[in-house]
Write an enzyme that holds these catalytic residues in place. Structure first.
Site, PDB file in Angstrom:
ATOM      1  N   SER A   1      16.141 -50.740  17.949  1.00 16.92           N
ATOM      2  CA  SER A   1      16.581 -50.793  19.348  1.00 16.92           C
ATOM      3  C   SER A   1      18.088 -50.612  19.394  1.00 16.92           C
ATOM      4  CB  SER A   1      16.214 -52.141  19.970  1.00 16.92           C
ATOM      5  OG  SER A   1      16.963 -52.315  21.157  1.00 16.92           O
TER       6      SER A   1
ATOM      7  N   HIS B   1      14.147 -46.984  20.029  1.00 16.65           N
ATOM      8  CA  HIS B   1      13.796 -47.788  21.207  1.00 16.65           C
ATOM      9  C   HIS B   1      15.025 -47.940  22.108  1.00 16.65           C
ATOM     10  CE1 HIS B   1      11.362 -51.005  23.158  1.00 16.65           C
ATOM     11  NE2 HIS B   1      12.507 -51.658  23.289  1.00 16.65           N
TER      12      HIS B   1
ATOM     13  N   ASP C   1      16.501 -49.674  25.558  1.00 16.56           N
ATOM     14  CA  ASP C   1      16.282 -50.767  26.507  1.00 16.56           C
ATOM     15  C   ASP C   1      17.033 -50.531  27.810  1.00 16.56           C
ATOM     16  OD1 ASP C   1      14.580 -52.664  25.115  1.00 16.56           O
ATOM     17  OD2 ASP C   1      16.233 -52.819  23.675  1.00 16.56           O
TER      18      ASP C   1
ATOM     19  N   MET D   1      17.876 -51.772  31.491  1.00 18.21           N
ATOM     20  CA  MET D   1      17.897 -53.002  32.304  1.00 18.21           C
ATOM     21  C   MET D   1      18.728 -52.751  33.561  1.00 18.21           C
ATOM     22  SD  MET D   1      18.460 -55.891  29.375  1.00 18.21           S
ATOM     23  CE  MET D   1      17.844 -55.666  27.696  1.00 18.21           C
TER      24      MET D   1
ATOM     25  N   HIS E   1      12.045 -48.329  27.184  1.00 18.20           N
ATOM     26  CA  HIS E   1      11.496 -49.617  27.654  1.00 18.20           C
ATOM     27  C   HIS E   1      12.236 -50.001  28.931  1.00 18.20           C
ATOM     28  CE1 HIS E   1      11.140 -54.253  26.778  1.00 18.20           C
ATOM     29  NE2 HIS E   1      10.417 -53.886  27.806  1.00 18.20           N
TER      30      HIS E   1
ATOM     31  N   MET F   1      13.086 -52.281  31.788  1.00 17.89           N
ATOM     32  CA  MET F   1      13.029 -53.652  32.316  1.00 17.89           C
ATOM     33  C   MET F   1      13.709 -53.617  33.685  1.00 17.89           C
ATOM     34  SD  MET F   1      13.953 -55.383  28.693  1.00 17.89           S
ATOM     35  CE  MET F   1      14.467 -53.779  28.069  1.00 17.89           C
TER      36      MET F   1
ATOM     37  N   MET G   1       6.020 -58.683  24.735  1.00 16.10           N
ATOM     38  CA  MET G   1       7.379 -59.227  24.556  1.00 16.10           C
ATOM     39  C   MET G   1       7.269 -60.540  23.786  1.00 16.10           C
ATOM     40  SD  MET G   1       9.592 -57.123  25.782  1.00 16.10           S
ATOM     41  CE  MET G   1      10.985 -58.194  25.369  1.00 16.10           C
TER      42      MET G   1
ATOM     43  N   ASP H   1       8.154 -56.678  20.684  1.00 18.74           N
ATOM     44  CA  ASP H   1       9.586 -56.508  20.940  1.00 18.74           C
ATOM     45  C   ASP H   1      10.255 -57.858  21.123  1.00 18.74           C
ATOM     46  OD1 ASP H   1      12.070 -55.600  21.672  1.00 18.74           O
ATOM     47  OD2 ASP H   1      11.417 -54.634  23.537  1.00 18.74           O
TER      48      ASP H   1
HETATM   49  C1  DX5 Z   1      15.074 -57.437  24.772  1.00 22.91           C
HETATM   50  C2  DX5 Z   1      14.856 -55.990  24.441  1.00 22.91           C
HETATM   51  C3  DX5 Z   1      14.691 -55.751  23.000  1.00 22.91           C
HETATM   52  C4  DX5 Z   1      15.893 -56.092  22.148  1.00 22.91           C
HETATM   53  C5  DX5 Z   1      15.354 -56.664  20.880  1.00 22.91           C
HETATM   54  O1  DX5 Z   1      14.994 -57.621  26.134  1.00 22.91           O
HETATM   55  O2  DX5 Z   1      13.711 -55.473  25.105  1.00 22.91           O
HETATM   56  O3  DX5 Z   1      14.254 -54.428  22.711  1.00 22.91           O
HETATM   57  O4  DX5 Z   1      16.719 -55.002  21.850  1.00 22.91           O
HETATM   58  O5  DX5 Z   1      16.398 -57.171  20.151  1.00 22.91           O
HETATM   59  P1  DX5 Z   1      16.185 -58.121  18.900  1.00 22.91           P
HETATM   60  O6  DX5 Z   1      15.407 -57.343  17.874  1.00 22.91           O
HETATM   61  O7  DX5 Z   1      17.573 -58.441  18.476  1.00 22.91           O
HETATM   62  O8  DX5 Z   1      15.414 -59.330  19.370  1.00 22.91           O
HETATM   63 ZN    ZN Z   2      12.929 -53.481  24.346  1.00 22.93          ZN
END
Ligand code: DX5
Ligand code: ZN
Length: 226
Positions: free
Chosen positions: A15, A40, A42, A44, A76, A78, A147, A181
């Site tokens: 990620s 990956h 993320d 947000m 991903h 969010m 998650m 994740d």
């Molecule tokens: C959290 C993200 C993850 C994050 C995971 O909200 O969706 O993808 O990057 O990070 P680690 O592996 O550090 O928990």
């Molecule tokens: Zn993620």
């Protein structure tokens, strides 16, 4: 239109949330050279989760780099109102687009819209959301994302109850890949993989390690990933 899609088999997906954004290209190259084939991303929005992170602009910036190496981009989202953003991420080069079941009353319809846009479709659930939210769409989705932390930040600890939840998702018997994740590292990757995960996201355990290449390889070996 053929789906772009993710490579099959058991995989560890770095990620980029935990990468050094001042040199994002070389960070992505590094994990691709280490063997990663799923990157990956993320997304947000400061609404579904408090932070604001990455948009289609960054996906577009790394798309050629990832695709030229035979890799794929796993987006991903969010975000609230995920329906509104599918087109932009698909255009930017996403291969799979995952949204949260909690963010839309129309999971089934959105899976169809993601397929229409030429991407594989994933549905994610938060730690407090029952597996039933995935069961209803398991036959249509390509990815079921469990998650294992509350979304919003990298570097959180794996929530232990996620292990049993993964087994229940696996027991759905769906053809969809199971993704996990949050808080995955070399110490728990074997157990997470045995619980049924096909795609294991790891952010801080790779990019915050002193040697990210070695960290990626260690997690992948523990997970029995390619
Ligand atoms: C959290 C993200 C993850 C994050 C995971 O909200 O969706 O993808 O990057 O990070 P680690 O592996 O550090 O928990
Ligand atoms: Zn993620």
């Amino acid at each position: 239109m053929g789906l772009a899609g993710l490579p099959r088999g058991r995989r560890v997906a770095p990620s980029i949330l935990s990468a050094d954004f001042a040199r994002l290209g070389s960070q992505v190259e590094m994990v691709l050279e280490a063997g990663a084939r799923v990157i990956h991303v993320d997304v947000m929005d400061g609404d579904f989760v408090p932070p604001i992170t990455i948009g289609p602009l960054i996906v577009g910036a790394i798309a050629d780099l990832v695709h030229d190496a035979g890799g794929a981009i796993d987006v991903h989202m969010m975000i609230e109102r995920p329906e509104a953003q599918v087109g932009e991420f698909a255009k930017a080069g996403a291969d799979s687009i995952t949204f949260h079941a909690e963010a839309t009353p129309h999971s089934h319809r959105l899976i169809g819209a993601i397929h229409e846009a030429g991407c594989e479709a994933g549905v994610a659930i938060n730690p407090g959301t029952p597996v039933a939210a995935l069961a209803e769409v398991a036959a249509d989705a390509d990815l079921l994302l469990c998650m294992s932390v509350n979304p919003g930040w990298g570097g959180q600890a794996f929530i232990p109850a996620s292990m049993e939840k993964l087994r229940r998702i696996d027991a759905l018997g769906s053809d969809a890949a199971i993704e996990v994740d949050g808080g995955v590292d070399a110490a728990n990757a074997a157990e997470v993989s045995a619980a049924g995960a096909d795609l294991m996201v790891a952010g801080s355990a790779i990019f915050r390690a002193p040697d990210p290449v070695a960290a990626y390889r260690e997690i992948a070996a523990a997970a029995g990933a390619e």
